[in-house]
Design a protein around this motif. Structure first.
Motif, PDB file in Angstrom:
ATOM      1  N   HIS A   5      94.659  32.805  46.148  1.00  0.00           N
ATOM      2  CA  HIS A   5      94.293  33.655  47.280  1.00  0.00           C
ATOM      3  C   HIS A   5      95.069  33.248  48.536  1.00  0.00           C
ATOM      4  N   HIS A   6      95.041  31.974  48.874  1.00  0.00           N
ATOM      5  CA  HIS A   6      95.658  31.525  50.126  1.00  0.00           C
ATOM      6  C   HIS A   6      97.179  31.438  50.017  1.00  0.00           C
ATOM      7  N   GLU A   7      97.693  31.127  48.836  1.00  0.00           N
ATOM      8  CA  GLU A   7      99.160  31.133  48.671  1.00  0.00           C
ATOM      9  C   GLU A   7      99.705  32.532  48.877  1.00  0.00           C
ATOM     10  N   ARG A   8      98.976  33.540  48.381  1.00  0.00           N
ATOM     11  CA  ARG A   8      99.437  34.921  48.530  1.00  0.00           C
ATOM     12  C   ARG A   8      99.516  35.314  50.007  1.00  0.00           C
ATOM     13  N   ALA A   9      98.530  34.899  50.779  1.00  0.00           N
ATOM     14  CA  ALA A   9      98.535  35.207  52.207  1.00  0.00           C
ATOM     15  C   ALA A   9      99.693  34.512  52.910  1.00  0.00           C
ATOM     16  N   LEU A  10      99.944  33.236  52.585  1.00  0.00           N
ATOM     17  CA  LEU A  10     101.060  32.499  53.176  1.00  0.00           C
ATOM     18  C   LEU A  10     102.383  33.133  52.786  1.00  0.00           C
ATOM     19  N   ARG A  11     102.510  33.503  51.522  1.00  0.00           N
ATOM     20  CA  ARG A  11     103.741  34.143  51.028  1.00  0.00           C
ATOM     21  C   ARG A  11     104.045  35.424  51.819  1.00  0.00           C
ATOM     22  N   GLU A  12     103.028  36.248  52.023  1.00  0.00           N
ATOM     23  CA  GLU A  12     103.246  37.502  52.743  1.00  0.00           C
ATOM     24  C   GLU A  12     103.618  37.249  54.203  1.00  0.00           C
ATOM     25  N   ALA A  13     103.034  36.219  54.808  1.00  0.00           N
ATOM     26  CA  ALA A  13     103.337  35.918  56.206  1.00  0.00           C
ATOM     27  C   ALA A  13     104.765  35.426  56.385  1.00  0.00           C
ATOM     28  N   VAL A  14     105.226  34.488  55.540  1.00  0.00           N
ATOM     29  CA  VAL A  14     106.592  33.988  55.706  1.00  0.00           C
ATOM     30  C   VAL A  14     107.612  35.056  55.311  1.00  0.00           C
ATOM     31  N   SER A  15     107.246  35.942  54.390  1.00  0.00           N
ATOM     32  CA  SER A  15     108.140  37.051  54.052  1.00  0.00           C
ATOM     33  C   SER A  15     108.302  37.978  55.251  1.00  0.00           C
ATOM     34  N   ALA A  16     107.216  38.160  56.004  1.00  0.00           N
ATOM     35  CA  ALA A  16     107.291  38.987  57.211  1.00  0.00           C
ATOM     36  C   ALA A  16     108.172  38.348  58.275  1.00  0.00           C
ATOM     37  N   MET A  17     108.409  37.035  58.173  1.00  0.00           N
ATOM     38  CA  MET A  17     109.319  36.351  59.103  1.00  0.00           C
ATOM     39  C   MET A  17     110.775  36.480  58.675  1.00  0.00           C
ATOM     40  N   GLY A  18     111.025  37.157  57.553  1.00  0.00           N
ATOM     41  CA  GLY A  18     112.393  37.314  57.058  1.00  0.00           C
ATOM     42  C   GLY A  18     112.805  36.271  56.052  1.00  0.00           C
ATOM     43  N   CYS A  19     111.858  35.447  55.594  1.00  0.00           N
ATOM     44  CA  CYS A  19     112.159  34.414  54.602  1.00  0.00           C
ATOM     45  C   CYS A  19     112.058  35.002  53.197  1.00  0.00           C
ATOM     46  N   GLU A  20     112.836  34.452  52.286  1.00  0.00           N
ATOM     47  CA  GLU A  20     112.797  34.860  50.882  1.00  0.00           C
ATOM     48  C   GLU A  20     112.112  33.771  50.072  1.00  0.00           C
TER      49      GLU A  20
END
Length: 415
Positions: A304-319
């Protein structure tokens, strides 16, 4: 003697451990460590704590293996115990796909080497009886790699890491176990990064005869306490028949101090080496906390929490290139590419402990060990976004915060 320098007392500040491990230790574990009374290693309560920890470990591992206990030290101590059954000349196939499985592979080569192999290259021997199957960084070890290697070589032993923290990749445990069974191979698994995070029972993988983990990741104890190990009867029979070149990390000798002898639990452990009552108390409490949380629920919480972190850093332009649930491994946006180590050092200087990868290509690793709350993930995300902005990323932190909030709302709705 008058020139002896007395250093000031060492003070280590509180930091946010947001890397691949160790994680931030639970306050209840620290309290158990600090509140333990002074006792020797054969005191009755220390031994009782070891017996209870042994029994809890069987639940955490999901096994009926009698030879399940903790090896004093770090994860490397548990792995050394696991690999101690490998003797010079043994045929081994080892699958590696990152820094830490690579270190495991080196350990295996050292243990399987002859004197001639070690003389030829003492620190990096290349014995012909060990086959290294190297999967590129950022890729998982899959059935397509495992099956032909074991079918072709039919070694005595095979090795794989379950989760490779160096690149954040999960490897195919089912395919590994099945291939070991099919080809009569004794499987060994490094579960340093998966135990206490993924919901799995090792008895469901009969091709694997030996497992090792660590105290400070999923188990969330202090690093220098006990590394969990578990060995099947097949593994133990191998050690009984052939021995191993070890004393401190000897599977049979270590087990005796935990009240395990001749394949069964016995009323009293026998001395092997000094154990710390403080470490026993901390390890015992960490295992209690794991069982109170529940294996399945803890695994869901990490996902659950990894998915939220993944989406946030992706929104920063990270892959994001990882698929573990306790760790996000990412490439920075093109404008910051090549500055990964600079960013990590800037974060660490402010008490935010993220990590680079330790092998090429250099990426950034952000972990969430014991950070299983929206508030904790928000703190990690805002600190990371702020650090990127200080390097010129130009991120809208309010917008990133909104992405994270929306992620949690969507996740809650889906559940």
């Amino acid at each position: 003697m008058s020139d002896i320098r007395i250093f000031p007392q060492l003070e280590i500040p509180e930091t946010l451990a947001a890397g691949p491990g160790p994680g931030n230790t639970d306050a209840r574990v620290l309290a158990s460590f600090a509140n333990a009374g002074l006792a020797d290693h054969m005191q009755a309560d220390v031994l009782r704590g070891m017996v209870e920890a042994k029994e809890m470990l069987r639940i955490v591992w999901g096994t009926k293996n009698v030879y399940t206990f903790g090896v004093g030290g770090t994860g490397f101590s548990g792995l050394d115990c696991l690999f101690s059954a490998i003797l010079p000349g043994d045929e081994v196939v080892a699958f590696t796909n990152g820094t830490f499985s690579g270190i495991d592979g080196l350990t295996i080569r050292m243990k399987a080497s002859s004197r001639e192999d070690l003389r030829a290259n003492p620190l990096d021997p290349k014995p012909a009886n060990v086959t290294m199957v190297v999967v590129p960084h950022g890729q998982s070890v899959t059935a397509e790699v495992i099956e032909p290697a074991l079918a072709g070589k039919k070694p005595k032993w095979a090795f794989m890491a379950h989760w490779e923290t160096g690149s954040g990749r999960i490897n195919d445990l089912r395919a590994f176990s099945d291939a070991c069974e099919r080809h009569g191979v004794l499987g060994l698994v490094d579960a340093v990064s998966s135990l206490g995070i993924e919901d799995f029972d090792i008895d469901d993988y009969p091709g694997v005869v030996g497992w090792a983990s660590c105290p400070q990741k999923g188990v969330l104890c202090l690093p220098l306490t006990y590394a969990p190990v578990s060995f099947s009867d097949r593994y133990i029979d191998e050690v009984k028949a052939n021995g191993c070149y070890s004393y401190v990390h000897h599977p049979l000798l270590e087990a005796r101090h935990w009240g395990i002898a001749d394949g069964k639990d016995v009323p009293a452990g026998s001395y092997h080496r000094t154990h710390s009552g403080y470490a026993v108390a901390a390890f015992h409490e960490a295992l209690r906390i794991n069982l109170q949380h529940g294996k399945a629920q803890k695994a869901r919480d990490y996902a659950h929490h990894e998915r939220a972190l993944r989406e946030a850093v992706s929104a920063m332009g990270c892959e994001v290139t990882s698929n573990m649930t306790s760790l996000v491994v990412l490439n920075l946006p093109p404008a910051l590419a090549g500055r990964e180590k600079e960013l990590v050092q800037a974060c660490r200087a402010k008490g935010f402990g993220i990590w680079p990868t330790l092998s090429e290509p250099v990426q950034v690793r952000i972990g969430i060990l014991n950070q299983l709350s929206e508030a904790a993930i928000t703190d990690i995300v805002i600190r990371f976004a702020t650090a990127m902005n200080e390097m010129g990323a130009g991120l809208d932190i309010a917008a990133i915060r909104e992405v994270l909030r929306g992620s949690y709302e969507n996740l809650m709705a889906a559940e």
